[in-house]
Design a protein around this motif. Structure first.
Motif, PDB file in Angstrom:
ATOM      1  N   LYS A 103       0.834  -1.211   0.000  1.00 39.93           N
ATOM      2  CA  LYS A 103       0.000   0.000   0.000  1.00 39.93           C
ATOM      3  C   LYS A 103       0.863   1.253   0.000  1.00 39.93           C
ATOM      4  N   GLU A 104       1.883   1.262   0.829  1.00 42.42           N
ATOM      5  CA  GLU A 104       2.768   2.427   0.891  1.00 42.42           C
ATOM      6  C   GLU A 104       3.489   2.637  -0.438  1.00 42.42           C
ATOM      7  N   ALA A 105       3.946   1.533  -1.053  1.00 41.02           N
ATOM      8  CA  ALA A 105       4.629   1.654  -2.344  1.00 41.02           C
ATOM      9  C   ALA A 105       3.704   2.241  -3.407  1.00 41.02           C
ATOM     10  N   ARG A 106       2.434   1.866  -3.345  1.00 40.14           N
ATOM     11  CA  ARG A 106       1.439   2.383  -4.308  1.00 40.14           C
ATOM     12  C   ARG A 106       1.325   3.902  -4.222  1.00 40.14           C
ATOM     13  N   ARG A 107       1.617   4.424  -3.060  1.00 44.12           N
ATOM     14  CA  ARG A 107       1.505   5.870  -2.822  1.00 44.12           C
ATOM     15  C   ARG A 107       2.560   6.681  -3.561  1.00 44.12           C
ATOM     16  N   PHE A 108       3.767   6.132  -3.735  1.00 40.95           N
ATOM     17  CA  PHE A 108       4.854   6.951  -4.263  1.00 40.95           C
ATOM     18  C   PHE A 108       5.538   6.393  -5.515  1.00 40.95           C
ATOM     19  N   THR A 109       4.998   5.320  -6.088  1.00 43.62           N
ATOM     20  CA  THR A 109       5.679   4.743  -7.260  1.00 43.62           C
ATOM     21  C   THR A 109       4.691   4.337  -8.337  1.00 43.62           C
ATOM     22  N   LYS A 110       5.175   4.335  -9.603  1.00 45.17           N
ATOM     23  CA  LYS A 110       4.366   3.913 -10.733  1.00 45.17           C
ATOM     24  C   LYS A 110       4.488   2.420 -10.994  1.00 45.17           C
ATOM     25  N   LYS A 111       5.617   1.864 -10.583  1.00 43.27           N
ATOM     26  CA  LYS A 111       5.927   0.473 -10.911  1.00 43.27           C
ATOM     27  C   LYS A 111       6.665  -0.138  -9.733  1.00 43.27           C
ATOM     28  N   VAL A 112       6.352  -1.378  -9.420  1.00 49.84           N
ATOM     29  CA  VAL A 112       7.045  -2.057  -8.335  1.00 49.84           C
ATOM     30  C   VAL A 112       7.416  -3.469  -8.778  1.00 49.84           C
ATOM     31  N   VAL A 113       8.637  -3.861  -8.457  1.00 52.09           N
ATOM     32  CA  VAL A 113       9.086  -5.237  -8.670  1.00 52.09           C
ATOM     33  C   VAL A 113       9.220  -5.870  -7.296  1.00 52.09           C
ATOM     34  N   ILE A 114       8.457  -6.914  -7.062  1.00 53.24           N
ATOM     35  CA  ILE A 114       8.389  -7.546  -5.749  1.00 53.24           C
ATOM     36  C   ILE A 114       8.988  -8.940  -5.819  1.00 53.24           C
ATOM     37  N   VAL A 115       9.853  -9.240  -4.860  1.00 53.26           N
ATOM     38  CA  VAL A 115      10.396 -10.584  -4.698  1.00 53.26           C
ATOM     39  C   VAL A 115       9.785 -11.151  -3.428  1.00 53.26           C
ATOM     40  N   THR A 116       9.141 -12.292  -3.536  1.00 51.32           N
ATOM     41  CA  THR A 116       8.414 -12.830  -2.387  1.00 51.32           C
ATOM     42  C   THR A 116       8.448 -14.354  -2.377  1.00 51.32           C
ATOM     43  N   GLY A 166      17.718 -24.837  -6.052  1.00 53.13           N
ATOM     44  CA  GLY A 166      17.426 -26.136  -5.467  1.00 53.13           C
ATOM     45  C   GLY A 166      15.936 -26.262  -5.211  1.00 53.13           C
ATOM     46  N   THR A 167      15.577 -26.562  -3.967  1.00 51.71           N
ATOM     47  CA  THR A 167      14.161 -26.705  -3.607  1.00 51.71           C
ATOM     48  C   THR A 167      13.544 -25.393  -3.136  1.00 51.71           C
ATOM     49  N   PHE A 168      14.369 -24.342  -2.988  1.00 44.86           N
ATOM     50  CA  PHE A 168      13.877 -23.049  -2.519  1.00 44.86           C
ATOM     51  C   PHE A 168      13.505 -22.180  -3.720  1.00 44.86           C
ATOM     52  N   SER A 169      12.389 -21.496  -3.640  1.00 44.27           N
ATOM     53  CA  SER A 169      11.965 -20.664  -4.770  1.00 44.27           C
ATOM     54  C   SER A 169      11.409 -19.337  -4.294  1.00 44.27           C
ATOM     55  N   ARG A 170      11.596 -18.327  -5.131  1.00 43.94           N
ATOM     56  CA  ARG A 170      11.033 -17.003  -4.904  1.00 43.94           C
ATOM     57  C   ARG A 170      10.232 -16.602  -6.145  1.00 43.94           C
ATOM     58  N   GLN A 171       9.171 -15.857  -5.949  1.00 46.43           N
ATOM     59  CA  GLN A 171       8.441 -15.285  -7.051  1.00 46.43           C
ATOM     60  C   GLN A 171       8.957 -13.875  -7.294  1.00 46.43           C
ATOM     61  N   VAL A 172       9.130 -13.536  -8.576  1.00 49.50           N
ATOM     62  CA  VAL A 172       9.490 -12.176  -8.958  1.00 49.50           C
ATOM     63  C   VAL A 172       8.300 -11.614  -9.757  1.00 49.50           C
ATOM     64  N   LEU A 173       7.718 -10.545  -9.263  1.00 49.47           N
ATOM     65  CA  LEU A 173       6.497  -9.983  -9.843  1.00 49.47           C
ATOM     66  C   LEU A 173       6.756  -8.545 -10.284  1.00 49.47           C
ATOM     67  N   VAL A 174       6.394  -8.245 -11.520  1.00 46.37           N
ATOM     68  CA  VAL A 174       6.449  -6.867 -12.026  1.00 46.37           C
ATOM     69  C   VAL A 174       5.017  -6.323 -12.014  1.00 46.37           C
ATOM     70  N   CYS A 175       4.835  -5.234 -11.291  1.00 46.01           N
ATOM     71  CA  CYS A 175       3.490  -4.701 -11.078  1.00 46.01           C
ATOM     72  C   CYS A 175       3.434  -3.230 -11.477  1.00 46.01           C
ATOM     73  N   GLU A 176       2.355  -2.863 -12.140  1.00 45.76           N
ATOM     74  CA  GLU A 176       2.158  -1.470 -12.540  1.00 45.76           C
ATOM     75  C   GLU A 176       0.752  -1.026 -12.194  1.00 45.76           C
TER      76      GLU A 176
END
Length: 313
Positions: free
Chosen positions: A266-279, A303-313
């Motif tokens: 929510k805070e990122a939405r306040r000050f940015t046009k685009k966010v790349v999130i690693v989760t 290996g067995t560990f994974s992260r999602q990388v999301l590009v959001c606008e």
């Protein structure tokens, strides 16, 4: 005058395949499952942890002999050069060329160039490649594994992104840095910051944890880089940014709840046009709830560990 054309060759681990293709899409607007890509877009190969070399095409032809005829135009005078064949492995659907045959072809082209051959420290490196039934010749640039030298930092966390993933994420967020202002408001020890700053990306950092901010500053300085890292929560960000990179906090020392994750977005939405999130969590519903839309995504595995990388606008 035709547009410049570049041929990029790639090396990536099986676990990095999706992340590599996502970086391709950010750089070039297209991707390929292959280990070679052609584009009119010029990217420094050292920016990517996956690009091996870049050939700036000067001449092309259907036959090798057409290339040797065209390189007769090159006059380097007393300048030194060497010629390298890129077909050291299978490139797309094009078979590898054996060692002896590559050396033979390199000598044939080299004999047609007016200059001083130097295999050790040439002033200019030329390359040529057989690809999809055609031959290409041009200036060759090798990638320098800058990210590799960033692996040993004064301050490290076991759960921090690897330097390769961090570099790819920085490229996905800011593929073309000119005029772009970026922020990493949950920067931790600065793994993304170091990679971004080393590529000339205009980025600042912030973290609520004073100790990791101090570690981040020391890591940046350790590599001779300059960057601002503030202490404070994401809620204190007052400037606007073109893009934000968020590696969602998680480890034994950072217990973040779903509500806290939502608040960060929510805070990122306040000050940015685009966010790349690693989760490591699936947070699609949170992203949609705050008004962002996922425009690209991949899974980065180790290996067995994974992260999602999301590009959001």
């Amino acid at each position: 005058m035709r547009n410049k054309e570049f041929i990029y060759t790639y090396i990536r681990h099986r676990d990095e395949h999706d992340l590599c293709r996502m970086e391709m899409r950010s750089f070039f607007g297209i991707d390929t499952p292959s280990n070679v890509l052609k584009s009119t877009i010029e990217i420094d190969p050292s920016r990517s942890p996956f690009i091996n070399e870049r050939l700036e095409v000067l001449y092309e032809g259907d036959l090798f002999e057409q290339i040797t005829t065209q390189v007769e135009r090159i006059d380097l005078g007393q300048s030194t050069f060497k010629v390298v064949c890129l077909n050291t492995t299978e490139l797309g659907s094009t078979d590898k060329i054996g060692h002896e045959e590559r050396r033979k072809l390199e000598r044939q082209i080299g004999l047609e160039i007016n200059g001083e051959p130097d295999l050790d420290s040439p002033e200019t490196v030329f390359g040529f490649v057989a690809l999809d039934g055609k031959w290409y010749f041009g200036k060759l640039m090798f990638s320098e594994n800058i990210w590799f030298h960033h692996q040993q930092k004064p301050h490290m966390y076991s759960t921090a992104l690897s330097t390769r993933v961090a570099r790819a994420v920085a490229n996905i967020a800011v593929p073309h840095p000119e005029g772009v202002r970026a922020i990493d408001p949950c920067c931790g020890i600065g793994t993304v910051l170091v990679e971004a700053l080393s590529m000339g990306i205009n980025i600042v950092g912030r973290d609520i944890n004073r100790r990791v901010v101090l570690g981040s500053r020391k890591n940046i300085a350790h590599f001779g880089l300059t960057g601002d890292v503030a202490i404070g929560p994401i809620a204190d960000v007052v400037d606007n940014y073109d893009v934000t990179i968020i590696d969602m906090p998680y480890n034994l020392f950072t217990h973040i709840t779903a509500d806290e994750q939502l608040e960060i977005i929510k805070e990122a939405r306040r000050f940015t046009k685009k966010v790349v999130i690693v989760t490591i969590d699936t947070i699609d519903h949170m992203i949609e709830e705050v008004g962002f839309h996922i425009v690209d995504r991949c899974v980065a595995r180790k290996g067995t560990f994974s992260r999602q990388v999301l590009v959001c606008e």
